[in-house]
Motif scaffolding. Structure first.
Motif, short mmCIF file in Angstrom:
data_model
loop_
_atom_site.label_atom_id
_atom_site.label_comp_id
_atom_site.label_asym_id
_atom_site.label_seq_id
_atom_site.Cartn_x
_atom_site.Cartn_y
_atom_site.Cartn_z
N UNK A 24 0.83 -1.21 0.00
CA UNK A 24 0.00 0.00 0.00
C UNK A 24 0.86 1.26 0.00
N UNK A 25 1.91 1.25 0.83
CA UNK A 25 2.82 2.41 0.89
C UNK A 25 3.36 2.74 -0.49
N UNK A 26 3.69 1.70 -1.24
CA UNK A 26 4.29 1.87 -2.56
C UNK A 26 3.25 1.91 -3.69
N UNK A 27 1.98 2.02 -3.31
CA UNK A 27 0.88 2.07 -4.29
C UNK A 27 0.91 0.90 -5.26
N UNK A 28 1.31 -0.26 -4.75
CA UNK A 28 1.38 -1.48 -5.55
C UNK A 28 2.19 -1.27 -6.83
N UNK A 29 3.21 -0.42 -6.74
CA UNK A 29 4.05 -0.10 -7.89
C UNK A 29 5.43 -0.70 -7.70
N UNK A 36 2.87 -3.40 -11.88
CA UNK A 36 2.06 -3.78 -10.73
C UNK A 36 2.85 -4.69 -9.80
N UNK A 37 3.10 -4.22 -8.59
CA UNK A 37 3.86 -4.99 -7.60
C UNK A 37 2.96 -5.97 -6.88
N UNK A 38 3.48 -7.18 -6.66
CA UNK A 38 2.76 -8.18 -5.88
C UNK A 38 3.68 -8.91 -4.90
N UNK A 39 4.92 -8.43 -4.80
CA UNK A 39 5.90 -9.04 -3.91
C UNK A 39 6.55 -7.94 -3.08
N UNK A 40 7.01 -8.31 -1.88
CA UNK A 40 7.78 -7.38 -1.06
C UNK A 40 9.16 -8.01 -0.87
N UNK A 41 10.18 -7.25 -1.19
CA UNK A 41 11.56 -7.72 -1.21
C UNK A 41 12.36 -7.11 -0.06
N UNK A 63 12.47 -2.70 3.03
CA UNK A 63 11.45 -3.39 2.22
C UNK A 63 11.03 -2.55 1.03
N UNK A 64 10.98 -3.20 -0.13
CA UNK A 64 10.48 -2.53 -1.33
C UNK A 64 9.48 -3.45 -2.03
N UNK A 65 8.58 -2.85 -2.78
CA UNK A 65 7.61 -3.59 -3.56
C UNK A 65 8.17 -3.86 -4.95
N UNK A 66 7.98 -5.09 -5.40
CA UNK A 66 8.44 -5.50 -6.73
C UNK A 66 7.38 -6.35 -7.41
N UNK A 67 7.38 -6.32 -8.73
CA UNK A 67 6.54 -7.27 -9.47
C UNK A 67 7.26 -8.63 -9.44
N UNK A 68 6.56 -9.66 -9.81
CA UNK A 68 7.10 -11.02 -9.78
C UNK A 68 8.39 -11.11 -10.60
N UNK A 69 8.37 -10.59 -11.83
CA UNK A 69 9.53 -10.70 -12.71
C UNK A 69 10.74 -9.96 -12.16
N UNK A 74 16.04 -9.68 -9.29
CA UNK A 74 16.83 -9.25 -8.12
C UNK A 74 17.54 -10.44 -7.49
N UNK A 75 16.81 -11.54 -7.31
CA UNK A 75 17.40 -12.69 -6.66
C UNK A 75 18.40 -13.40 -7.57
#
Length: 96
Positions: A24-29, A36-41, A63-69, A74-75
């Protein structure tokens, strides 16, 4: 990458609540591509030594928001995921 020792943490209501707050903080970005972010890294990876350090596990600065890809990228760049494996919807490493 979620290790066996970290599973109880990732399964906890505490983490799920924090995860939602960060998204939410990152506006799902996604921080990397803007999608569209769906993961928190975790910028600083959770280890057995730091799993009780709240600045690492749930600290908003770690913590940052990232999309799946982008999360996979990153990993992979950190050498965390070997060929043939990817991160599943729940953030766990699965055969891909």
């Amino acid at each position: 990458m979620a290790q066996v020792f970290a599973k109880p943490f990732y399964d906890s209501a505490f983490w799920q609540r924090t995860r939602r707050e960060i998204l939410r903080r990152d506006n799902y970005s996604c921080a990397d591509c803007g999608g569209r972010a769906d993961m928190v890294h975790h910028l600083v990876e959770i280890t057995q030594r730091n799993i009780t350090d709240y600045n690492v596990t749930i600290g908003p600065d770690n913590l940052i928001s990232l999309c799946h890809d982008c999360h996979i990228k990153r990993h992979r760049s950190q050498g965390d995921v070997v060929d043939g494996f990817v991160f599943g919807e729940d953030g766990q490493v699965v055969r891909g």
